[in-house]
Design a protein around this motif. Structure first.
Motif, PDB file in Angstrom:
ATOM      1  N   ASP A 230     -18.506   2.488  15.413  1.00  0.00           N
ATOM      2  CA  ASP A 230     -19.893   2.806  15.744  1.00  0.00           C
ATOM      3  C   ASP A 230     -20.695   1.523  15.743  1.00  0.00           C
ATOM      4  OD1 ASP A 230     -20.613   2.247  13.039  1.00  0.00           O
ATOM      5  OD2 ASP A 230     -20.189   4.305  12.492  1.00  0.00           O
ATOM      6  N   GLU A 231     -21.952   1.643  16.095  1.00  0.00           N
ATOM      7  CA  GLU A 231     -22.760   0.427  16.215  1.00  0.00           C
ATOM      8  C   GLU A 231     -22.975  -0.271  14.880  1.00  0.00           C
ATOM      9  OE1 GLU A 231     -24.937   4.225  16.933  1.00  0.00           O
ATOM     10  OE2 GLU A 231     -23.262   3.243  17.854  1.00  0.00           O
ATOM     11  N   GLN A 232     -22.841   0.450  13.762  1.00  0.00           N
ATOM     12  CA  GLN A 232     -22.965  -0.194  12.457  1.00  0.00           C
ATOM     13  C   GLN A 232     -21.672  -0.910  12.062  1.00  0.00           C
ATOM     14  OE1 GLN A 232     -24.079   3.202  12.743  1.00  0.00           O
ATOM     15  NE2 GLN A 232     -26.115   2.385  13.105  1.00  0.00           N
ATOM     16  N   THR A 233     -20.525  -0.441  12.548  1.00  0.00           N
ATOM     17  CA  THR A 233     -19.243  -1.053  12.182  1.00  0.00           C
ATOM     18  C   THR A 233     -19.138  -2.452  12.785  1.00  0.00           C
ATOM     19  OG1 THR A 233     -18.198   1.120  12.090  1.00  0.00           O
ATOM     20  CG2 THR A 233     -16.736  -0.779  12.251  1.00  0.00           C
ATOM     21  N   GLY A 234     -19.275  -2.550  14.083  1.00  0.00           N
ATOM     22  CA  GLY A 234     -19.198  -3.835  14.760  1.00  0.00           C
ATOM     23  C   GLY A 234     -17.890  -4.565  14.489  1.00  0.00           C
ATOM     24  N   ALA A 235     -17.799  -5.788  14.968  1.00  0.00           N
ATOM     25  CA  ALA A 235     -16.583  -6.585  14.828  1.00  0.00           C
ATOM     26  C   ALA A 235     -16.307  -6.937  13.375  1.00  0.00           C
ATOM     27  CB  ALA A 235     -16.687  -7.851  15.667  1.00  0.00           C
ATOM     28  N   ASP A 236     -17.342  -7.267  12.607  1.00  0.00           N
ATOM     29  CA  ASP A 236     -17.134  -7.639  11.201  1.00  0.00           C
ATOM     30  C   ASP A 236     -16.599  -6.464  10.397  1.00  0.00           C
ATOM     31  OD1 ASP A 236     -18.002 -10.199  11.744  1.00  0.00           O
ATOM     32  OD2 ASP A 236     -20.045  -9.860  10.993  1.00  0.00           O
ATOM     33  N   GLY A 237     -17.189  -5.296  10.589  1.00  0.00           N
ATOM     34  CA  GLY A 237     -16.726  -4.110   9.872  1.00  0.00           C
ATOM     35  C   GLY A 237     -15.316  -3.721  10.275  1.00  0.00           C
ATOM     36  N   ALA A 238     -15.024  -3.786  11.571  1.00  0.00           N
ATOM     37  CA  ALA A 238     -13.676  -3.459  12.045  1.00  0.00           C
ATOM     38  C   ALA A 238     -12.655  -4.446  11.483  1.00  0.00           C
ATOM     39  CB  ALA A 238     -13.640  -3.451  13.572  1.00  0.00           C
ATOM     40  N   THR A 239     -13.024  -5.706  11.368  1.00  0.00           N
ATOM     41  CA  THR A 239     -12.127  -6.706  10.783  1.00  0.00           C
ATOM     42  C   THR A 239     -11.842  -6.372   9.324  1.00  0.00           C
ATOM     43  OG1 THR A 239     -12.933  -8.425  12.275  1.00  0.00           O
ATOM     44  CG2 THR A 239     -11.873  -9.166  10.232  1.00  0.00           C
ATOM     45  N   ARG A 240     -12.882  -6.049   8.581  1.00  0.00           N
ATOM     46  CA  ARG A 240     -12.726  -5.699   7.161  1.00  0.00           C
ATOM     47  C   ARG A 240     -11.853  -4.458   7.004  1.00  0.00           C
ATOM     48  NH1 ARG A 240     -15.190  -2.281   3.625  1.00  0.00           N
ATOM     49  NH2 ARG A 240     -16.718  -1.578   5.144  1.00  0.00           N
ATOM     50  N   ILE A 241     -12.078  -3.450   7.836  1.00  0.00           N
ATOM     51  CA  ILE A 241     -11.304  -2.211   7.754  1.00  0.00           C
ATOM     52  C   ILE A 241      -9.852  -2.456   8.165  1.00  0.00           C
ATOM     53  CG2 ILE A 241     -11.055   0.124   8.699  1.00  0.00           C
ATOM     54  CD1 ILE A 241     -14.208   0.100   8.893  1.00  0.00           C
ATOM     55  N   ALA A 242      -9.641  -3.208   9.232  1.00  0.00           N
ATOM     56  CA  ALA A 242      -8.274  -3.503   9.686  1.00  0.00           C
ATOM     57  C   ALA A 242      -7.503  -4.271   8.610  1.00  0.00           C
ATOM     58  CB  ALA A 242      -8.305  -4.294  10.990  1.00  0.00           C
ATOM     59  N   GLU A 243      -8.165  -5.216   7.948  1.00  0.00           N
ATOM     60  CA  GLU A 243      -7.506  -5.957   6.862  1.00  0.00           C
ATOM     61  C   GLU A 243      -7.148  -5.020   5.712  1.00  0.00           C
ATOM     62  OE1 GLU A 243     -10.339  -9.073   6.128  1.00  0.00           O
ATOM     63  OE2 GLU A 243      -9.589 -10.287   7.801  1.00  0.00           O
ATOM     64  N   ALA A 244      -8.030  -4.075   5.411  1.00  0.00           N
ATOM     65  CA  ALA A 244      -7.750  -3.096   4.352  1.00  0.00           C
ATOM     66  C   ALA A 244      -6.562  -2.212   4.750  1.00  0.00           C
ATOM     67  CB  ALA A 244      -8.984  -2.239   4.075  1.00  0.00           C
ATOM     68  N   VAL A 245      -6.518  -1.780   6.002  1.00  0.00           N
ATOM     69  CA  VAL A 245      -5.406  -0.957   6.480  1.00  0.00           C
ATOM     70  C   VAL A 245      -4.092  -1.723   6.339  1.00  0.00           C
ATOM     71  CG1 VAL A 245      -4.363   0.074   8.560  1.00  0.00           C
ATOM     72  CG2 VAL A 245      -6.781   0.476   8.045  1.00  0.00           C
ATOM     73  N   ARG A 246      -4.073  -2.964   6.774  1.00  0.00           N
ATOM     74  CA  ARG A 246      -2.861  -3.791   6.665  1.00  0.00           C
ATOM     75  C   ARG A 246      -2.416  -3.925   5.200  1.00  0.00           C
ATOM     76  NH1 ARG A 246      -0.331  -6.610  10.126  1.00  0.00           N
ATOM     77  NH2 ARG A 246      -1.008  -6.812  12.256  1.00  0.00           N
ATOM     78  N   ARG A 247      -3.370  -4.234   4.338  1.00  0.00           N
ATOM     79  CA  ARG A 247      -3.073  -4.444   2.915  1.00  0.00           C
ATOM     80  C   ARG A 247      -2.526  -3.155   2.290  1.00  0.00           C
ATOM     81  NH1 ARG A 247      -7.749  -5.293   1.586  1.00  0.00           N
ATOM     82  NH2 ARG A 247      -8.255  -3.431   0.431  1.00  0.00           N
ATOM     83  N   ILE A 248      -3.192  -2.051   2.554  1.00  0.00           N
ATOM     84  CA  ILE A 248      -2.788  -0.763   1.964  1.00  0.00           C
ATOM     85  C   ILE A 248      -1.417  -0.342   2.481  1.00  0.00           C
ATOM     86  CG2 ILE A 248      -3.331   1.704   1.916  1.00  0.00           C
ATOM     87  CD1 ILE A 248      -6.363   0.749   1.994  1.00  0.00           C
ATOM     88  N   LEU A 249      -1.217  -0.432   3.793  1.00  0.00           N
ATOM     89  CA  LEU A 249       0.073   0.001   4.351  1.00  0.00           C
ATOM     90  C   LEU A 249       1.222  -0.883   3.886  1.00  0.00           C
ATOM     91  CD1 LEU A 249      -0.846   1.144   7.968  1.00  0.00           C
ATOM     92  CD2 LEU A 249      -0.330   2.549   5.951  1.00  0.00           C
ATOM     93  N   SER A 250       0.944  -2.143   3.579  1.00  0.00           N
ATOM     94  CA  SER A 250       2.022  -3.018   3.105  1.00  0.00           C
ATOM     95  C   SER A 250       2.485  -2.599   1.708  1.00  0.00           C
ATOM     96  CB  SER A 250       1.567  -4.475   3.092  1.00  0.00           C
ATOM     97  OG  SER A 250       0.639  -4.704   2.047  1.00  0.00           O
ATOM     98  N   ARG A 251       1.643  -1.871   0.967  1.00  0.00           N
ATOM     99  CA  ARG A 251       2.005  -1.417  -0.390  1.00  0.00           C
ATOM    100  C   ARG A 251       2.606  -0.023  -0.383  1.00  0.00           C
ATOM    101  NH1 ARG A 251      -3.709  -3.014  -2.576  1.00  0.00           N
ATOM    102  NH2 ARG A 251      -4.029  -0.900  -1.911  1.00  0.00           N
ATOM    103  N   LEU A 252       2.422   0.725   0.686  1.00  0.00           N
ATOM    104  CA  LEU A 252       2.932   2.114   0.717  1.00  0.00           C
ATOM    105  C   LEU A 252       4.395   2.186   1.069  1.00  0.00           C
ATOM    106  CD1 LEU A 252      -0.032   4.015   2.435  1.00  0.00           C
ATOM    107  CD2 LEU A 252       0.469   3.808   0.008  1.00  0.00           C
TER     108      LEU A 252
END
Length: 160
Positions: free
Chosen positions: A138-160
């Protein structure tokens, strides 16, 4: 394996793609709006919203590529499409959703199958319903938010 064959997987994704529509804000026409609602609509930055949503989607597309067990529903973002979210399919959907929520990241499950749609009659729908998750765009997420979320997804999935 979610689907028995690549052809079934492709058909299921094709059906989903056909059902999804981009938000066509050019079709929004104020009719009986007045006061605050009309002012907000008249000052809404449509171009900025379009750009922000597309940018966030493309960030996810780039940063989430190649993660084992995670597959974006769409391989590309066609010109002119304004995404509502970034839908992905993964077996660890519920664990990822919970872990992201613990970090303050809201995700959505958009594919709930009605009780009348039985697993024996619609196995692909039920399989997809168990594995689909939409990351925020959404317009609040933007590139910075998507980057933060994508990094969290990568980190979390690497532990699962």
């Amino acid at each position: 394996m979610l689907f028995r064959s690549k052809a079934r997987w492709s058909r299921a994704l094709s059906k989903l793609a056909d059902d999804e529509t981009g938000m066509d804000v050019d079709r929004i026409r104020p009719t009986a709006l007045e006061g605050d609602s009309l002012t907000r609509l008249q000052t809404f930055d449509v171009a900025g919203m379009r750009a922000s949503r597309r940018e966030a989607y493309l960030v996810y597309q780039r940063l989430l590529a190649g993660i084992p067990g995670l597959r974006p529903i769409h391989d590309t973002l066609p010109m002119g499409v304004i995404p509502y979210g970034f839908p992905v399919v993964l077996d660890a959907r519920d664990r990822l959703k919970q872990a992201l929520f613990a970090e303050g990241i809201q995700t959505v499950v958009h594919w709930d199958v009605p009780e009348e749609v039985t697993p024996s009659s619609f196995p692909e729908s039920h399989a997809l319903a168990r594995c689909i998750l939409t990351l925020p765009v959404d317009e609040q997420t933007g590139a910075d938010g998507a980057t933060r979320i994508a990094e969290a997804v990568r980190r979390i999935l690497s532990r699962l």
